[in-house]
Design a protein around this motif. Structure first.
Motif, PDB file in Angstrom:
ATOM      1  N   LYS A  61       0.843  -1.206   0.000  1.00 39.36           N
ATOM      2  CA  LYS A  61       0.000   0.000   0.000  1.00 39.36           C
ATOM      3  C   LYS A  61       0.874   1.250   0.000  1.00 39.36           C
ATOM      4  N   GLU A  62       1.900   1.249   0.836  1.00 37.04           N
ATOM      5  CA  GLU A  62       2.802   2.397   0.913  1.00 37.04           C
ATOM      6  C   GLU A  62       3.629   2.560  -0.359  1.00 37.04           C
ATOM      7  N   ALA A  63       3.835   1.474  -1.086  1.00 34.39           N
ATOM      8  CA  ALA A  63       4.576   1.520  -2.346  1.00 34.39           C
ATOM      9  C   ALA A  63       3.679   1.950  -3.514  1.00 34.39           C
ATOM     10  N   GLY A  64       2.402   2.168  -3.230  1.00 30.21           N
ATOM     11  CA  GLY A  64       1.479   2.597  -4.271  1.00 30.21           C
ATOM     12  C   GLY A  64       0.935   1.465  -5.113  1.00 30.21           C
ATOM     13  N   ALA A  65       1.064   0.234  -4.626  1.00 31.98           N
ATOM     14  CA  ALA A  65       0.580  -0.952  -5.345  1.00 31.98           C
ATOM     15  C   ALA A  65      -0.288  -1.787  -4.406  1.00 31.98           C
ATOM     16  N   PRO A  66      -1.401  -1.234  -3.931  1.00 36.47           N
ATOM     17  CA  PRO A  66      -2.204  -1.935  -2.924  1.00 36.47           C
ATOM     18  C   PRO A  66      -2.898  -3.181  -3.462  1.00 36.47           C
ATOM     19  N   PHE A  67      -3.258  -4.034  -2.530  1.00 34.92           N
ATOM     20  CA  PHE A  67      -4.021  -5.238  -2.856  1.00 34.92           C
ATOM     21  C   PHE A  67      -5.489  -4.876  -3.036  1.00 34.92           C
ATOM     22  N   ASP A  68      -6.144  -5.575  -3.958  1.00 35.24           N
ATOM     23  CA  ASP A  68      -7.575  -5.418  -4.149  1.00 35.24           C
ATOM     24  C   ASP A  68      -8.356  -6.271  -3.163  1.00 35.24           C
ATOM     25  N   LEU A  69      -7.737  -7.364  -2.717  1.00 28.96           N
ATOM     26  CA  LEU A  69      -8.425  -8.321  -1.863  1.00 28.96           C
ATOM     27  C   LEU A  69      -7.410  -9.152  -1.092  1.00 28.96           C
ATOM     28  N   VAL A  70      -7.808  -9.545   0.114  1.00 28.07           N
ATOM     29  CA  VAL A  70      -6.977 -10.390   0.966  1.00 28.07           C
ATOM     30  C   VAL A  70      -7.781 -11.638   1.316  1.00 28.07           C
ATOM     31  N   ILE A  71      -7.151 -12.801   1.238  1.00 28.14           N
ATOM     32  CA  ILE A  71      -7.767 -14.059   1.661  1.00 28.14           C
ATOM     33  C   ILE A  71      -6.987 -14.525   2.892  1.00 28.14           C
ATOM     34  N   LEU A  72      -7.670 -14.641   4.036  1.00 22.30           N
ATOM     35  CA  LEU A  72      -7.019 -14.968   5.299  1.00 22.30           C
ATOM     36  C   LEU A  72      -7.506 -16.296   5.860  1.00 22.30           C
ATOM     37  N   ASP A  73      -6.565 -17.173   6.117  1.00 18.52           N
ATOM     38  CA  ASP A  73      -6.856 -18.435   6.798  1.00 18.52           C
ATOM     39  C   ASP A  73      -7.248 -18.106   8.236  1.00 18.52           C
ATOM     40  N   LEU A  74      -8.348 -18.650   8.691  1.00 14.82           N
ATOM     41  CA  LEU A  74      -8.831 -18.366  10.039  1.00 14.82           C
ATOM     42  C   LEU A  74      -7.895 -18.913  11.109  1.00 14.82           C
ATOM     43  N   SER A  75      -7.409 -20.141  10.919  1.00 14.18           N
ATOM     44  CA  SER A  75      -6.614 -20.807  11.951  1.00 14.18           C
ATOM     45  C   SER A  75      -5.167 -20.988  11.503  1.00 14.18           C
ATOM     46  N   VAL A  76      -4.264 -20.348  12.243  1.00 20.24           N
ATOM     47  CA  VAL A  76      -2.834 -20.498  12.016  1.00 20.24           C
ATOM     48  C   VAL A  76      -2.238 -20.861  13.371  1.00 20.24           C
ATOM     49  N   PRO A  77      -2.039 -22.157  13.636  1.00 25.96           N
ATOM     50  CA  PRO A  77      -1.624 -22.598  14.968  1.00 25.96           C
ATOM     51  C   PRO A  77      -0.357 -21.932  15.512  1.00 25.96           C
ATOM     52  N   GLU A  78       0.599 -21.655  14.655  1.00 28.68           N
ATOM     53  CA  GLU A  78       1.853 -21.092  15.146  1.00 28.68           C
ATOM     54  C   GLU A  78       2.061 -19.660  14.669  1.00 28.68           C
ATOM     55  N   GLY A  79       0.977 -18.909  14.562  1.00 32.30           N
ATOM     56  CA  GLY A  79       1.085 -17.525  14.113  1.00 32.30           C
ATOM     57  C   GLY A  79      -0.233 -16.813  14.278  1.00 32.30           C
ATOM     58  N   LEU A  80      -0.284 -15.617  13.752  1.00 28.81           N
ATOM     59  CA  LEU A  80      -1.481 -14.789  13.817  1.00 28.81           C
ATOM     60  C   LEU A  80      -2.498 -15.283  12.796  1.00 28.81           C
ATOM     61  N   GLY A  81      -3.688 -15.642  13.257  1.00 33.34           N
ATOM     62  CA  GLY A  81      -4.734 -16.142  12.370  1.00 33.34           C
ATOM     63  C   GLY A  81      -5.579 -15.022  11.785  1.00 33.34           C
ATOM     64  N   GLY A  82      -6.577 -15.414  11.007  1.00 34.82           N
ATOM     65  CA  GLY A  82      -7.401 -14.475  10.269  1.00 34.82           C
ATOM     66  C   GLY A  82      -8.177 -13.488  11.118  1.00 34.82           C
ATOM     67  N   LYS A  83      -8.723 -13.928  12.238  1.00 34.87           N
ATOM     68  CA  LYS A  83      -9.528 -13.047  13.086  1.00 34.87           C
ATOM     69  C   LYS A  83      -8.698 -11.870  13.609  1.00 34.87           C
ATOM     70  N   ASP A  84      -7.504 -12.156  14.103  1.00 42.27           N
ATOM     71  CA  ASP A  84      -6.642 -11.092  14.612  1.00 42.27           C
ATOM     72  C   ASP A  84      -6.037 -10.269  13.480  1.00 42.27           C
ATOM     73  N   THR A  85      -5.774 -10.916  12.354  1.00 46.31           N
ATOM     74  CA  THR A  85      -5.185 -10.212  11.221  1.00 46.31           C
ATOM     75  C   THR A  85      -6.152  -9.205  10.627  1.00 46.31           C
ATOM     76  N   ILE A  86      -7.426  -9.563  10.500  1.00 45.98           N
ATOM     77  CA  ILE A  86      -8.388  -8.618   9.938  1.00 45.98           C
ATOM     78  C   ILE A  86      -8.525  -7.407  10.859  1.00 45.98           C
ATOM     79  N   ALA A  87      -8.431  -7.605  12.156  1.00 43.49           N
ATOM     80  CA  ALA A  87      -8.500  -6.472  13.088  1.00 43.49           C
ATOM     81  C   ALA A  87      -7.321  -5.522  12.855  1.00 43.49           C
ATOM     82  N   LEU A  88      -6.129  -6.077  12.671  1.00 45.76           N
ATOM     83  CA  LEU A  88      -4.947  -5.257  12.368  1.00 45.76           C
ATOM     84  C   LEU A  88      -5.108  -4.513  11.045  1.00 45.76           C
ATOM     85  N   LEU A  89      -5.526  -5.258  10.031  1.00 52.54           N
ATOM     86  CA  LEU A  89      -5.688  -4.651   8.705  1.00 52.54           C
ATOM     87  C   LEU A  89      -6.736  -3.541   8.728  1.00 52.54           C
TER      88      LEU A  89
END
Length: 139
Positions: A61-89
């Motif tokens: 986004k900062e480079a002027g080439a933003p994404f049109d859409l994001v697909i987020l996996d809900l469950s990521v056992p060893e990382g940030l999953g979709g629920k928390d990621t959408i809140a950040l985004l």
């Protein structure tokens, strides 16, 4: 850039189709979905967890080439999953369009995806026609 981010564009389609960020921790899901999205002529980049996805989203986004859409996996056992990621985004870009992806269709986030900030939902395993339809609807 985060170490779990794709170092380059993994699939480039014809201009105007759309740019998608795919976040999933399962290699087979990434491989197959990247291949399908590339076949459908989307530009695709990927991340393996939510932190990497957020970093990549912000960078593009900062480079002027933003994404049109994001697909987020809900469950990521060893990382940030979709629920928390959408809140950040959403805190960074309230206009972000994102799809929650899960193999657990009865999960409350999947059932009530709009309440969590998602624009759509996809059940795993993906069916090409369902994937294509939701992308065309949201992009």
């Amino acid at each position: 850039m985060h170490p779990d981010v794709s170092p380059a564009i993994c699939g480039v389609g014809m201009a105007g189709k759309g740019k998608i960020l795919l976040m999933d921790d399962e290699q087979i899901i990434l491989d197959v979905t990247l291949e399908v999205l590339t076949f459908l002529e989307y530009e695709v980049m990927f991340a393996r967890d939510g932190a990497a996805a957020f970093d990549l989203y912000k960078h593009e986004k900062e480079a002027g080439a933003p994404f049109d859409l994001v697909i987020l996996d809900l469950s990521v056992p060893e990382g940030l999953g979709g629920k928390d990621t959408i809140a950040l985004l959403k805190s960074y870009d309230p206009a972000v369009k994102a799809i929650v992806s899960s193999g657990y269709s009865h999960d409350p986030v999947v059932q009530n995806y709009l309440q969590y900030g998602f624009s759509g939902r996809l059940s795993k395993p993906y069916k090409i026609n369902n994937l294509k339809a939701i992308l065309e609807q949201l992009i």
